[in-house]
Design a protein around this motif. Structure first.
Motif, PDB file in Angstrom:
ATOM      1  N   SER A   1       0.830  -1.208   0.000  1.00  0.00           N
ATOM      2  CA  SER A   1       0.000   0.000   0.000  1.00  0.00           C
ATOM      3  C   SER A   1       0.862   1.253   0.000  1.00  0.00           C
ATOM      4  CB  SER A   1      -0.925   0.015   1.223  1.00  0.00           C
ATOM      5  OG  SER A   1      -1.738  -1.123   1.220  1.00  0.00           O
ATOM      6  N   PHE A   2       1.890   1.271   0.853  1.00  0.00           N
ATOM      7  CA  PHE A   2       2.762   2.440   0.894  1.00  0.00           C
ATOM      8  C   PHE A   2       3.464   2.643  -0.451  1.00  0.00           C
ATOM      9  CE2 PHE A   2       2.736   2.234   5.646  1.00  0.00           C
ATOM     10  CZ  PHE A   2       2.364   3.548   5.855  1.00  0.00           C
ATOM     11  N   THR A   3       3.859   1.533  -1.058  1.00  0.00           N
ATOM     12  CA  THR A   3       4.549   1.636  -2.346  1.00  0.00           C
ATOM     13  C   THR A   3       3.579   2.162  -3.406  1.00  0.00           C
ATOM     14  OG1 THR A   3       5.821  -0.283  -1.632  1.00  0.00           O
ATOM     15  CG2 THR A   3       6.059   0.343  -3.916  1.00  0.00           C
ATOM     16  N   ALA A   4       2.355   1.645  -3.374  1.00  0.00           N
ATOM     17  CA  ALA A   4       1.341   2.108  -4.338  1.00  0.00           C
ATOM     18  C   ALA A   4       1.038   3.587  -4.108  1.00  0.00           C
ATOM     19  CB  ALA A   4       0.077   1.272  -4.190  1.00  0.00           C
ATOM     20  N   PHE A   5       0.974   3.995  -2.846  1.00  0.00           N
ATOM     21  CA  PHE A   5       0.713   5.400  -2.518  1.00  0.00           C
ATOM     22  C   PHE A   5       1.811   6.285  -3.112  1.00  0.00           C
ATOM     23  CE2 PHE A   5       1.689   8.989   0.291  1.00  0.00           C
ATOM     24  CZ  PHE A   5       0.503   9.702   0.223  1.00  0.00           C
ATOM     25  N   THR A   6       3.066   5.871  -2.914  1.00  0.00           N
ATOM     26  CA  THR A   6       4.196   6.655  -3.421  1.00  0.00           C
ATOM     27  C   THR A   6       4.118   6.783  -4.938  1.00  0.00           C
ATOM     28  OG1 THR A   6       5.467   5.702  -1.615  1.00  0.00           O
ATOM     29  CG2 THR A   6       6.714   6.870  -3.297  1.00  0.00           C
ATOM     30  N   ARG A   7       3.830   5.661  -5.588  1.00  0.00           N
ATOM     31  CA  ARG A   7       3.710   5.689  -7.059  1.00  0.00           C
ATOM     32  C   ARG A   7       2.577   6.639  -7.480  1.00  0.00           C
ATOM     33  NH1 ARG A   7       5.020   1.131 -10.783  1.00  0.00           N
ATOM     34  NH2 ARG A   7       7.021   0.388 -10.054  1.00  0.00           N
ATOM     35  N   ALA A   8       1.461   6.537  -6.767  1.00  0.00           N
ATOM     36  CA  ALA A   8       0.295   7.354  -7.134  1.00  0.00           C
ATOM     37  C   ALA A   8       0.630   8.837  -7.026  1.00  0.00           C
ATOM     38  CB  ALA A   8      -0.881   6.992  -6.239  1.00  0.00           C
ATOM     39  N   VAL A   9       1.308   9.217  -5.950  1.00  0.00           N
ATOM     40  CA  VAL A   9       1.645  10.635  -5.764  1.00  0.00           C
ATOM     41  C   VAL A   9       2.597  11.093  -6.859  1.00  0.00           C
ATOM     42  CG1 VAL A   9       2.809  12.283  -4.237  1.00  0.00           C
ATOM     43  CG2 VAL A   9       1.238  10.578  -3.265  1.00  0.00           C
ATOM     44  N   LEU A  10       3.624  10.288  -7.116  1.00  0.00           N
ATOM     45  CA  LEU A  10       4.611  10.695  -8.120  1.00  0.00           C
ATOM     46  C   LEU A  10       3.996  10.777  -9.511  1.00  0.00           C
ATOM     47  CD1 LEU A  10       7.812   8.736  -6.991  1.00  0.00           C
ATOM     48  CD2 LEU A  10       7.066  11.019  -6.361  1.00  0.00           C
ATOM     49  N   LEU A  11       2.962   9.983  -9.736  1.00  0.00           N
ATOM     50  CA  LEU A  11       2.300  10.008 -11.041  1.00  0.00           C
ATOM     51  C   LEU A  11       1.128  11.007 -11.051  1.00  0.00           C
ATOM     52  CD1 LEU A  11       2.352   6.156 -11.682  1.00  0.00           C
ATOM     53  CD2 LEU A  11       3.676   7.867 -12.933  1.00  0.00           C
ATOM     54  N   ASN A  12       1.041  11.793  -9.942  1.00  0.00           N
ATOM     55  CA  ASN A  12      -0.017  12.806  -9.808  1.00  0.00           C
ATOM     56  C   ASN A  12      -1.426  12.223  -9.860  1.00  0.00           C
ATOM     57  OD1 ASN A  12       1.664  15.011  -9.479  1.00  0.00           O
ATOM     58  ND2 ASN A  12       1.937  15.235 -11.707  1.00  0.00           N
ATOM     59  N   ASP A  13      -1.584  10.965  -9.511  1.00  0.00           N
ATOM     60  CA  ASP A  13      -2.923  10.361  -9.472  1.00  0.00           C
ATOM     61  C   ASP A  13      -3.428  10.446  -8.026  1.00  0.00           C
ATOM     62  OD1 ASP A  13      -5.188   8.834  -9.522  1.00  0.00           O
ATOM     63  OD2 ASP A  13      -4.343   7.245 -10.778  1.00  0.00           O
ATOM     64  N   PHE A  14      -3.882  11.632  -7.653  1.00  0.00           N
ATOM     65  CA  PHE A  14      -4.273  11.840  -6.262  1.00  0.00           C
ATOM     66  C   PHE A  14      -5.537  11.091  -5.852  1.00  0.00           C
ATOM     67  CE2 PHE A  14      -1.452  15.555  -6.954  1.00  0.00           C
ATOM     68  CZ  PHE A  14      -0.439  15.108  -6.113  1.00  0.00           C
ATOM     69  N   PRO A  15      -6.492  10.900  -6.765  1.00  0.00           N
ATOM     70  CA  PRO A  15      -7.647  10.089  -6.346  1.00  0.00           C
ATOM     71  C   PRO A  15      -7.211   8.694  -5.889  1.00  0.00           C
ATOM     72  CG  PRO A  15      -8.158  11.268  -8.373  1.00  0.00           C
ATOM     73  CD  PRO A  15      -6.712  11.504  -8.099  1.00  0.00           C
ATOM     74  N   ALA A  16      -6.301   8.078  -6.637  1.00  0.00           N
ATOM     75  CA  ALA A  16      -5.831   6.746  -6.230  1.00  0.00           C
ATOM     76  C   ALA A  16      -5.073   6.839  -4.914  1.00  0.00           C
ATOM     77  CB  ALA A  16      -4.929   6.160  -7.321  1.00  0.00           C
ATOM     78  N   ALA A  17      -4.231   7.880  -4.796  1.00  0.00           N
ATOM     79  CA  ALA A  17      -3.452   8.046  -3.565  1.00  0.00           C
ATOM     80  C   ALA A  17      -4.382   8.223  -2.370  1.00  0.00           C
ATOM     81  CB  ALA A  17      -2.521   9.240  -3.702  1.00  0.00           C
ATOM     82  N   GLU A  18      -5.470   8.968  -2.566  1.00  0.00           N
ATOM     83  CA  GLU A  18      -6.415   9.194  -1.460  1.00  0.00           C
ATOM     84  C   GLU A  18      -7.063   7.902  -1.002  1.00  0.00           C
ATOM     85  OE1 GLU A  18      -9.357  12.069  -2.497  1.00  0.00           O
ATOM     86  OE2 GLU A  18      -7.944  13.733  -2.389  1.00  0.00           O
ATOM     87  N   LYS A  19      -7.477   7.088  -1.985  1.00  0.00           N
ATOM     88  CA  LYS A  19      -8.119   5.815  -1.617  1.00  0.00           C
ATOM     89  C   LYS A  19      -7.155   4.964  -0.798  1.00  0.00           C
ATOM     90  CE  LYS A  19     -11.089   5.452  -5.657  1.00  0.00           C
ATOM     91  NZ  LYS A  19     -11.145   4.898  -6.992  1.00  0.00           N
TER      92      LYS A  19
ATOM     93  N   PHE B   1      -3.111  15.469   4.001  1.00  0.00           N
ATOM     94  CA  PHE B   1      -3.254  15.085   2.595  1.00  0.00           C
ATOM     95  C   PHE B   1      -4.715  14.844   2.244  1.00  0.00           C
ATOM     96  CE2 PHE B   1      -3.550  11.406  -0.342  1.00  0.00           C
ATOM     97  CZ  PHE B   1      -3.139  12.054  -1.503  1.00  0.00           C
ATOM     98  N   LEU B   2      -5.391  14.101   3.116  1.00  0.00           N
ATOM     99  CA  LEU B   2      -6.775  13.743   2.803  1.00  0.00           C
ATOM    100  C   LEU B   2      -7.704  14.957   2.858  1.00  0.00           C
ATOM    101  CD1 LEU B   2      -6.959  10.307   4.684  1.00  0.00           C
ATOM    102  CD2 LEU B   2      -6.987  10.669   2.203  1.00  0.00           C
ATOM    103  N   GLU B   3      -7.356  15.923   3.702  1.00  0.00           N
ATOM    104  CA  GLU B   3      -8.250  17.081   3.866  1.00  0.00           C
ATOM    105  C   GLU B   3      -7.963  18.208   2.884  1.00  0.00           C
ATOM    106  OE1 GLU B   3      -7.717  17.964   7.969  1.00  0.00           O
ATOM    107  OE2 GLU B   3      -8.576  16.022   8.566  1.00  0.00           O
ATOM    108  N   SER B   4      -6.809  18.199   2.250  1.00  0.00           N
ATOM    109  CA  SER B   4      -6.473  19.304   1.348  1.00  0.00           C
ATOM    110  C   SER B   4      -7.317  19.233   0.075  1.00  0.00           C
ATOM    111  CB  SER B   4      -4.990  19.311   1.024  1.00  0.00           C
ATOM    112  OG  SER B   4      -4.598  18.059   0.543  1.00  0.00           O
ATOM    113  N   SER B   5      -7.501  20.419  -0.508  1.00  0.00           N
ATOM    114  CA  SER B   5      -8.449  20.448  -1.624  1.00  0.00           C
ATOM    115  C   SER B   5      -7.803  20.771  -2.973  1.00  0.00           C
ATOM    116  CB  SER B   5      -9.564  21.446  -1.319  1.00  0.00           C
ATOM    117  OG  SER B   5      -8.976  22.677  -0.922  1.00  0.00           O
ATOM    118  N   THR B   6      -6.900  21.743  -2.990  1.00  0.00           N
ATOM    119  CA  THR B   6      -6.324  22.118  -4.285  1.00  0.00           C
ATOM    120  C   THR B   6      -5.214  21.139  -4.673  1.00  0.00           C
ATOM    121  OG1 THR B   6      -4.610  23.492  -3.327  1.00  0.00           O
ATOM    122  CG2 THR B   6      -6.743  24.545  -3.756  1.00  0.00           C
ATOM    123  N   PHE B   7      -4.882  21.168  -5.970  1.00  0.00           N
ATOM    124  CA  PHE B   7      -3.829  20.263  -6.456  1.00  0.00           C
ATOM    125  C   PHE B   7      -2.498  20.562  -5.752  1.00  0.00           C
ATOM    126  CE2 PHE B   7      -0.259  19.348  -9.243  1.00  0.00           C
ATOM    127  CZ  PHE B   7      -0.501  18.036  -9.587  1.00  0.00           C
TER     128      PHE B   7
END
Lengths: 262, 733
Positions: free
Chosen positions: B528-546, B565-571
């Motif tokens: 999960s942590f690895t997937a989160f890191t990938r998601a952030v670096l790829l700018n896929d914040f919806p996936a990172a949030e999940k 992270f979860l509460e922030s709204s802008t990119f």
């Protein structure tokens, strides 16, 4: 414009190659770094070093293993054939396999063995090869201090150190050694930083670590700035041949020149 | 002889020892996948109860001594201990010193090594010298008076090089009344010459004693005279080398000189063996002749050693012959395979067949099995069999009929199923057969075998989901210098890790980590942590949030740390918050590697910096398609076909993007940009401090890193003077 840049580059490379080849010609000469070949536990025939004036040999002279409270020494069992004029340093490897710090008696035994091994006709230097963990530093320091007292004052005492212990302020500087050789190979995660010259301002700046560096022929060379103006110890994973030696010298020389040229 | 013994010991050491690595640090490598288990050189690495009758799956990578034990188990159903010669008995000299202490208070030093030519040492005193001395001392104590005992001891100390005394003063012997003491001293004098390398004199003295039928040391002296010649052979060898140099001419002369003396020694030993009055030393004489044969007639010795090995029972006899055999076999295998094929015995031929990747020559193992119908050849033919072999049906059938209590059982099943997997047998049927077989295995008792069969089962899975479900492996060993494995741990199969790293795009990672209970909690967390890191670096914040939400569900600290992270709204805020989290969790990575394994096994916190700089990620090194297949360890076809079309290409594209992102630069750059736009965000000073730290402690840096470090440092010091994080940041890097 492009042709001009290419021409300049070509000229620079040719010049570097020419200089390197003429400077060496298979020999380490005055303007090249002082070279020390590590000759490890295998039959080594180094007679090809006959006319070398800037080359020394540091040979594996044996291993001291601390095991279950005992100090077990196994000396070198393989022939080392060197021209008589080549200066020799005896390297004693130390391994602590007992899970606790060697006691005073073990330290004294080790010091006695190292002194006997190093103080021999034809040997002009003594080097200790020990991958010291921070928890073992106290013991290591006691051993080095005792050993320094035992060795003749004319005999330089050298140690190998893992690269991460070479930073300025390192505890290595509290040891009474003439030289500490940072091992710039098998460095694990730091490998990339050392190769790119990004290991930090303090890297290799411990006082004891400023004279020499250790490299291995089976790995790409560290950044030139870590090799320049230093005595270079070279490890070979196989028995030395003249070809290995000549190629290693050329490779180092070119590596250093390439980085120095604009 | 002792130099010969030394040479053999060195060669044995090379053949049987583990490799030595220079320097450090060393990191644990957790062994669990079949491709990690099968190349191991010792079955004891993962199976302490290994024996010839219970070898588990026999792998050709094992050292010859283990393959020999397995062969004997298969061929004869027997398990034999092996006592290898040359093993140093570190207590032998201590036994002597202890015996010596019973008659004197004076200490003595014994140096078992002697300096030879060219800075090399050799073991001058073998263990039997100390045992003989200790036994003799105990006997003489009973018959000698105090003064006689002192004289005897003084002589023996001189033999062992501890002192220089009166041993060679033969005048002194005239005053000795006890004839036994006189005779002992004669033997001691001969022995002292031997150890002092005065070989001519030693031989003469030993011969003189051996010619005296009344002398108590007659028998041993007869043998010692021959041993003196053997030692002299090596001394003459070194002398010639010194005289003529080490080039070819010198080496030839040296070998010729050595062989001349070895022949003399052989004649000497032959006469000992012919003399029935010397029977007590016949076994030793026989062994010494084997040494000589090893040098002078290696092929003859090879055949003789193998012949003994086929039926020997005595551990020392096996060890003795196995050591010679192993050295000669390795040489022959490299230089003269045909000799083994044409003239080798059953064991050497079997070894070669097992160690060949393919049947060589074609059909050799199968033909052998056809002739012999023996278990060793059944396993060898199963392992190397090609689909067009005419014996295929019979061999496969035979493999299935091996009973569970046979030493061949595990190997037969493993190579049987491996063959079927490789030959593209119906996956569904194979899966059923494997399930049924794995059901009979005790995972706790034989985890390595279980892992190997589970590996095969995973390869015939009909879907990726099933393959993943079957990818958990129990760690069977840990390779690292300083720590041993304690406890039971599970990790993902190495091939599956490679698939995650190289063949799965973020959408697949996210899909997998959002499932429940697919793997152990530790593995799920790491994934999960690895997937989160990938998601952030790829700018896929919806996936990172999940992913972050799921991670927060069961961990209060994570819930708190992810809240920004979860509460922030802008990119921009989202990205900064994600980076702020990453800065606080230095062990985050974009791939599953050995460091990730260590985190799982040792349950290491991800928010503590690694002192070996395994912090954050290195730019992803994209593998070529060929490299990807290599990482799948020859099972690319079975595994890649489980991935839906287009997935690999998508993963490759993502990895290409990841390969451009240098961790400290990315982290610092994000913080710097955010700080310039949001200087009042209370997290900024800490983020700047951590960004500077990251430029020091990240495992990867490039030429730009220092620039980012300096910039973050300057913003912190100019914009936040007096702040606690500014105080904690005295340098940039």
């Amino acid at each position: 414009m492009k042709i001009g840049a290419f021409g300049i580059t070509t000229a620079v490379v040719c010049m570097a190659l020419y200089n390197a080849c003429t400077a060496f010609g298979g020999k380490a000469e005055q303007n090249s770094p002082e070279i020390v070949l590590w000759a490890w536990e295998r039959c080594e025939n180094l007679l090809f070093l006959k006319e070398e004036t800037r080359v020394k040999v540091a040979f594996y002279a044996g291993i001291i293993v601390f095991r279950e409270g005992e100090t077990v020494f196994t000396p070198r069992r393989q022939l080392l054939i060197v021209p008589p004029e080549i200066p020799l340093t005896a390297v004693v490897r130390i391994e602590n396999r007992q899970g606790f710090i060697p006691d005073k008696q073990q330290i004294s035994e080790a010091v006695r063995i190292i002194a006997i091994t190093c103080i021999k006709k034809g040997i002009s230097g003594c080097q200790i090869d020990f991958d010291c963990r921070s928890s073992e530093f106290g013991f290591f320091k006691s051993m080095i201090e005792e050993l320094k007292d035992k060795l003749p004052s004319s005999m330089p005492l050298s140690i190998t150190v893992i690269a991460s212990l070479s930073h300025s302020g390192s505890m290595v500087d509290s040891l009474p050694v003439d030289e500490a050789v940072p091992m710039l190979f098998r460095t694990g995660p730091d490998e990339d930083l050392i190769r790119k010259g990004l290991a930090g301002q303090s890297f290799m700046k411990a006082s004891a670590c400023q004279k020499a560096a250790g490299i291995s022929l089976d790995e790409p060379l560290p950044h030139a700035k870590y090799l320049q103006d230093r005595k270079l110890y070279i490890f070979n994973t196989r028995p030395w041949t003249q070809k290995d030696f000549v190629e290693a010298l050329l490779k180092i020389k070119l590596h250093i020149k390439k980085k120095v040229l604009p | 002889m002792k130099r010969l013994s030394l040479t053999a010991t060195c060669l044995l050491y090379i053949l049987f020892s583990l490799p030595l690595w220079a320097c450090g640090p060393y990191f644990p490598d957790y062994i669990r996948s079949a491709e990690q288990i099968s190349p191991l050189r010792s079955p004891y690495t993962y199976n302490e109860s290994f024996s010839g009758t219970s070898p588990g799956i026999i792998f050709p990578s094992w050292r010859i001594m283990f393959l020999y034990q397995a062969y004997r188990g298969l061929a004869n159903g027997d398990a034999h201990m092996i006592s290898l010669p040359g093993a140093i008995d570190k207590t032998a000299h201590l036994d002597w010193l202890a015996a010596r202490k019973s008659v004197t208070d004076k200490d003595a030093q014994v140096n078992r090594w002697a300096e030879g030519e060219y800075f090399a040492y050799f073991r001058n005193y073998l263990d039997d010298a100390f045992y003989t001395a200790a036994n003799t001392l105990n006997e003489r104590k009973k018959v000698f008076n105090r003064q006689e005992m002192d004289i005897w001891l003084e002589g023996q100390d001189e033999v062992f090089g501890s002192i220089e005394g009166r041993l060679f003063d033969e005048e002194f012997d005239r005053d000795i009344a006890n004839p036994l003491l006189k005779q002992d001293r004669e033997y001691q004098r001969a022995a002292a010459c031997f150890y002092a390398r005065r070989y001519q004199e030693a031989e003469e003295r030993f011969r003189e004693i051996s010619e005296n039928p009344e002398h108590p040391w007659r028998i041993y002296s007869a043998l010692a005279a021959c041993r003196t010649l053997m030692r002299r052979a090596n001394a003459e060898h070194d002398a010639e080398l010194k005289k003529y140099g080490t080039r070819e001419e010198g080496r030839k002369k040296a070998v010729a000189a050595r062989d001349t003396w070895l022949r003399k020694a052989d004649d000497c030993l032959e006469s000992v063996l012919k003399d029935t009055t010397l029977e007590p030393v016949h076994p030793s004489a026989g062994r010494l002749r084997e040494y000589i044969m090893f040098r002078l007639e290696p092929l003859k010795r090879f055949a003789e050693a193998e012949n003994v090995l086929l039926s020997a029972i005595s551990p020392s006899e096996i060890g003795w012959n196995l050591s010679d055999f192993a050295i000669l076999y390795s040489g022959l295998k490299q230089k003269d395979k045909d000799f083994i094929i044409q003239n080798g015995g059953d064991f050497s031929q079997w070894l070669m067949a097992m160690q060949s990747e393919i049947e060589e020559p074609a059909g050799f193992a199968a033909k052998k099995w056809g002739e012999k119908k023996s278990l060793p050849w059944l396993i060898a033919s199963l392992k190397t069999m090609s689909p067009d072999s005419p014996w295929i049906g019979g061999i496969l059938q035979e493999a299935l009929e091996i009973p569970a209590d046979s030493p061949a059982y595990m190997s037969a099943r493993y190579y049987y199923f491996s063959y079927l997997v490789k030959s593209g047998f119906d996956r569904e049927k194979l899966a059923e057969q494997l399930d049924s077989f794995i059901g009979t295995l005790d995972r706790g008792k034989a985890p390595a075998e279980w892992n190997c069969f589970a590996d095969l089962r995973m390869l015939v899975s009909p879907s990726l989901e099933e393959a993943l479900q079957r990818s958990l492996r129990k760690v069977v060993a840990a390779h690292d210098d300083y720590e041993t494995l304690s406890g039971d741990f599970e990790l993902l199969d190495k091939k599956i890790q490679s698939m995650f790293n190289e063949c799965m795009p973020l959408e697949k990672w996210a899909e997998i980590v959002l499932q429940e209970g697919l793997f152990t909690p530790g593995i799920m967390k790491q994934l999960s942590f690895t997937a989160f890191t990938r998601a952030v670096l790829l700018n896929d914040f919806p996936a990172a949030e999940k992913i972050a939400s799921k991670l927060s569900e069961t961990d209060a600290q994570l819930k708190k740390d992810f809240s920004g992270f979860l509460e922030s709204s802008t990119f921009g805020e989202k990205k900064f918050s994600a980076v702020f989290f990453m800065l606080n969790y230095p062990r985050l990575n974009t791939i599953l590697d050995s460091a990730a394994d260590e985190i799982i096994v040792k349950n290491l916190p991800l928010n503590i910096r690694d002192i070996y700089r395994r912090n954050w990620w290195r730019p992803y090194e994209t593998s070529s398609p060929a490299g990807q297949r290599e990482n799948l360890q020859g099972h690319a076809e079975e595994l890649l076909q489980l991935l839906p079309e287009g997935l690999i290409e998508k993963a490759q594209e993502e990895n290409r993007l990841l390969s451009d992102i240098a961790a400290p630069n990315y982290l610092a750059d994000t913080v710097i940009k955010y700080a310039s736009e949001n200087p009042k965000d209370p997290r900024v000073p800490k983020a700047l401090h951590l960004a500077v730290q990251a430029t020091r402690y990240a495992g990867f840096k490039d030429e730009e890193t220092s620039r980012y470090s300096r910039k973050a440092f300057q913003i912190l010091h100019r914009g936040y003077p007096g702040n606690e994080w500014t105080e904690k940041t005295p340098y940039w890097y």
